[in-house]
Design a protein around this motif. Structure first.
Motif, PDB file in Angstrom:
ATOM      1  N   PRO A  83      26.069  49.809  40.612  1.00  0.00           N
ATOM      2  CA  PRO A  83      25.251  48.807  40.084  1.00  0.00           C
ATOM      3  C   PRO A  83      25.044  49.167  38.492  1.00  0.00           C
ATOM      4  O   PRO A  83      24.590  48.351  37.938  1.00  0.00           O
ATOM      5  CB  PRO A  83      24.058  48.973  40.786  1.00  0.00           C
ATOM      6  CG  PRO A  83      23.686  50.078  41.104  1.00  0.00           C
ATOM      7  CD  PRO A  83      25.002  50.898  41.595  1.00  0.00           C
ATOM      8  N   ALA A  96      24.993  44.347  35.683  1.00  0.00           N
ATOM      9  CA  ALA A  96      24.736  42.973  35.586  1.00  0.00           C
ATOM     10  C   ALA A  96      24.065  42.315  34.222  1.00  0.00           C
ATOM     11  O   ALA A  96      24.077  41.233  33.937  1.00  0.00           O
ATOM     12  CB  ALA A  96      23.552  42.556  36.765  1.00  0.00           C
ATOM     13  N   ALA A  97      23.498  43.387  33.544  1.00  0.00           N
ATOM     14  CA  ALA A  97      22.833  43.072  32.212  1.00  0.00           C
ATOM     15  C   ALA A  97      23.770  42.534  31.286  1.00  0.00           C
ATOM     16  O   ALA A  97      23.550  42.090  30.266  1.00  0.00           O
ATOM     17  CB  ALA A  97      22.133  44.232  31.640  1.00  0.00           C
ATOM     18  N   ALA A 150      27.117  41.238  32.332  1.00  0.00           N
ATOM     19  CA  ALA A 150      27.999  40.419  33.197  1.00  0.00           C
ATOM     20  C   ALA A 150      28.739  39.277  32.371  1.00  0.00           C
ATOM     21  O   ALA A 150      29.826  39.001  32.808  1.00  0.00           O
ATOM     22  CB  ALA A 150      27.185  39.780  34.352  1.00  0.00           C
ATOM     23  N   ARG A 151      27.886  38.757  31.511  1.00  0.00           N
ATOM     24  CA  ARG A 151      28.516  37.586  31.062  1.00  0.00           C
ATOM     25  C   ARG A 151      28.642  37.439  29.263  1.00  0.00           C
ATOM     26  O   ARG A 151      28.355  36.404  28.599  1.00  0.00           O
ATOM     27  CB  ARG A 151      27.878  36.282  31.312  1.00  0.00           C
ATOM     28  CG  ARG A 151      27.918  35.934  33.161  1.00  0.00           C
ATOM     29  CD  ARG A 151      27.372  34.403  33.080  1.00  0.00           C
ATOM     30  NE  ARG A 151      27.609  34.060  34.528  1.00  0.00           N
ATOM     31  CZ  ARG A 151      26.446  34.579  35.400  1.00  0.00           C
ATOM     32  NH1 ARG A 151      25.722  35.284  35.103  1.00  0.00           N
ATOM     33  NH2 ARG A 151      26.892  34.183  36.846  1.00  0.00           N
ATOM     34  N   PRO A 163      22.060  48.055  34.060  1.00  0.00           N
ATOM     35  CA  PRO A 163      22.748  47.730  35.054  1.00  0.00           C
ATOM     36  C   PRO A 163      23.886  47.058  34.607  1.00  0.00           C
ATOM     37  O   PRO A 163      23.871  46.296  33.427  1.00  0.00           O
ATOM     38  CB  PRO A 163      21.731  46.872  35.887  1.00  0.00           C
ATOM     39  CG  PRO A 163      20.777  46.409  34.876  1.00  0.00           C
ATOM     40  CD  PRO A 163      20.626  47.467  33.918  1.00  0.00           C
ATOM     41  N   LYS A 186      34.520  48.034  29.583  1.00  0.00           N
ATOM     42  CA  LYS A 186      34.426  47.506  30.913  1.00  0.00           C
ATOM     43  C   LYS A 186      35.750  47.563  31.554  1.00  0.00           C
ATOM     44  O   LYS A 186      35.838  47.390  32.902  1.00  0.00           O
ATOM     45  CB  LYS A 186      33.783  46.084  31.083  1.00  0.00           C
ATOM     46  CG  LYS A 186      32.205  45.940  30.850  1.00  0.00           C
ATOM     47  CD  LYS A 186      31.880  44.802  30.771  1.00  0.00           C
ATOM     48  CE  LYS A 186      31.902  43.746  31.499  1.00  0.00           C
ATOM     49  NZ  LYS A 186      31.125  42.276  31.268  1.00  0.00           N
TER      50      LYS A 186
END
Length: 306
Positions: A208, A159-160, A162-163, A157, A194
């Protein structure tokens, strides 16, 4: 037609009619059972009179002839199915194959790539222009840095990452989560990719997944990932057959152990439930060390006087 030949043909007719066996399967069973019958004939036995000892003697004969355990196991499988058929049909009152153990096949050592080979792949990926090159570099860096299964990699994902994470939280087999550290090179590749990730989506669309695709799953397929690596292997001057996502997973584990990582840590990063699965990589290292000594140690040279 001899009684043995007749019994074999009846068995094959059953396979064809009831199980829809393919022509190649039928031919293989016929060859295997005829070979077994010929061996029995030399012992003055038939398929109808053979005992467990006769089957064991046949397997010993195959081993003495140098047959690979995997092939011998296939022969035994044909014999077992044949005797189950005879027993179910009432042609025999017993099944002599039930007391026979399968030949020990051993566990094949995984194929691996050298560190030099991996460097060649990474260089070829970085040399590829545009968004495709950035995505390929990202895929490769994550795979080699983490040892993920290809199914885990393509379905990551967004989200894995994201930061700009130093570790990935991966959900593996059985829904179990594990933490896998990321290298600085992998993190840099993720950041660069990204920036162009949206080019792999229809205009205005969202996803996602880290590696979105227009396919039915919504993310890059395992098959496409394999194709990309084959193309990269060709560009790197490596054999395409020697490169796959799973081979890179093997390279991750082997290279870690080669540089002093402990087996338990590698087990956790690979997501193996049993450490015996991970121990295969220690055998790979042992084989490489033996080859190294055989090739370079002066006492291993033919004709060397001591």
């Amino acid at each position: 037609m001899s009684p043995d030949s007749g019994a074999i043909e009846r068995f094959l007719e059953m396979l064809l009619a009831e199980r829809g066996a393919a022509g190649n399967t039928i031919d293989a069973y016929r060859r295997d059972l005829r070979d077994f019958a010929a061996s029995l004939a030399k012992r003055q036995q038939t398929l109808g009179t053979a005992s467990s000892d006769d089957i064991r003697a046949y397997l010993e004969q195959l081993e003495a002839a140098g047959m690979a355990p995997r092939t011998a196991a296939r022969r035994l499988s044909a014999v077992r199915q044949f005797y189950r058929f005879l027993y179910s049909e009432g042609d025999r009152s017993d099944d002599p194959s039930t007391a026979i153990d399968s030949p020990r096949q051993g566990r094949p050592l995984p194929k691996i790539l050298s560190e030099k080979d991996v460097d060649l792949l990474l260089t070829a990926a970085r040399n590829k222009d545009g968004a495709e090159g950035l995505r390929l570099t990202c895929l490769l860096e994550i795979l080699y840095a983490s040892g993920l299964r290809v199914s885990e990699l393509v379905a990551l994902p967004i989200a894995a990452v994201a930061r700009d994470p130093r570790v990935l939280i991966v959900r593996g087999k059985g829904g179990k989560e594990r933490m896998v550290p990321l290298t600085d090179a992998a993190r840099e590749a993720i950041t660069a990719y990204k920036e162009v990730r949206s080019s792999f989506l229809p205009e205005g669309a969202t996803s996602p997944f880290l590696f979105p695709s227009r396919g039915s799953d919504g993310y890059l397929s395992r098959r496409r990932m394999g194709q990309l690596l084959k193309e990269l292997a060709i560009a790197s001057g490596l054999r395409p057959a020697a490169v796959s996502p799973h081979v890179l997973r093997h390279a991750f584990a082997t290279h870690l152990l080669d540089h002093g990582a402990d087996l338990r840590s590698v087990q956790q990063m690979l997501g193996h439930a049993d450490i015996s699965t991970t121990q295969i990589y220690t055998h790979v290292l042992a084989e490489r060390l033996k080859a190294l000594v055989s090739e370079h140690h002066p006492l291993a040279k033919p004709g060397r006087k001591t």
